[in-house]
Design an enzyme around this catalytic site. Structure first.
Site, PDB file in Angstrom:
ATOM      1  CE1 TYR A 197      -3.462  -2.798   5.681  1.00  0.00           C
ATOM      2  CE2 TYR A 197      -3.218  -0.467   5.141  1.00  0.00           C
ATOM      3  CZ  TYR A 197      -3.432  -1.776   4.750  1.00  0.00           C
ATOM      4  OH  TYR A 197      -3.604  -2.068   3.413  1.00  0.00           O
ATOM      5  CB  SER A 216      -0.892   0.019   1.243  1.00  0.00           C
ATOM      6  OG  SER A 216      -1.536   1.277   1.372  1.00  0.00           O
TER       7      SER A 216
END
Length: 243
Positions: free
Chosen positions: A166, A142
């Protein structure tokens, strides 16, 4: 390659993972749908087959050694090799994730899936990948894992909310990807990280601005790199993402 390409996508029962599998099926590949939920995995395989894909289910919990070993054996028995591995399975861990408030157990859970799970699956599949003429590994990362982007800011859509679980797990994944590329240099295995962009999935409450199909495009691009292509890099649709 004269024989049908064999691929495995983890976390492929929904969202980006499903669309990656669908895209590979459209290329005429035989695609393993890796997922831990039996019902969702079966439903995904049925949908893919209905669309004409050569899809098969692979029971797979990336956090469980026995499950991963069994998945590798399933592919061994079915095809005898693996050409493409896409490590897509991931969790966000839930909120809060501000470093001043996060529960350390949340960080542990996220890293177990998003990083250690990738290592566990990759290492189990490497013997099968080494039998391929053009092996490819794609780690779905990401843009929020980019330390360059995090340090420059640019708004929540660009770098996500403040996160101690995350976002750092994707930074960790990027670093691991780079180390794999170093370790596998001199082989035919190309391994890269891919950013799908801000995709509307259940991981973000469907707040993303891209479709899962758009998010899957980078994985398909990296899975089909020509021999001698880039390895140990981080890509999005627009090009290279800064580490």
């Amino acid at each position: 390659m004269s024989e049908r390409t064999i691929a495995l996508v983890t976390g492929a029962n929904k969202g980006i993972g499903y669309e990656i599998a669908a895209g590979m099926g459209a290329l005429g590949w035989s695609v393993g749908v890796g997922a831990r939920d039996t019902q969702r995995r079966g439903a995904a395989v049925e949908r893919l087959r209905a669309a004409g894909a050569d899809a098969f289910g692979v029971p797979l919990d990336v956090t469980d050694d026995a499950s991963v070993t069994a998945a590798a054996q399933l592919i061994e028995d079915r095809a005898g090799r693996l050409d493409v591995l896409v490590n897509n399975a991931a969790v966000t861990g839930g909120m809060p994730q501000e470093p001043t408030r996060v529960d350390p157990a949340t960080i542990r859970t996220v890293v177990e899936t998003n990083v250690i799970g990738v290592i566990r699956v990759t290492n189990a599949m490497l013997p099968l990948l080494r039998r391929s003429a053009s092996p490819r590994i794609v780690n779905m990362s990401s843009g929020v894992g980019s330390l360059t982007r995090q340090s420059r800011g640019g708004g929540e859509q660009a770098v996500g909310p403040v996160s101690a679980a995350y976002a750092p797990s994707k930074t960790f994944l990027n670093a691991v990807t780079l180390q794999y590329a170093r370790d596998l240099s001199g082989t035919d295995i190309l391994i890269n990280a891919g950013c799908p962009g801000y995709v509307a999935t259940d991981l973000n409450g469907f707040s993303g601005v891209r479709t899962p199909e758009q998010g899957a495009a980078i994985a398909l691009r990296l899975a089909t790199l020509p021999d001698g292509g880039p390895t140990g890099q981080f890509f999005e649709d627009a090009g290279v993402v800064p580490w």
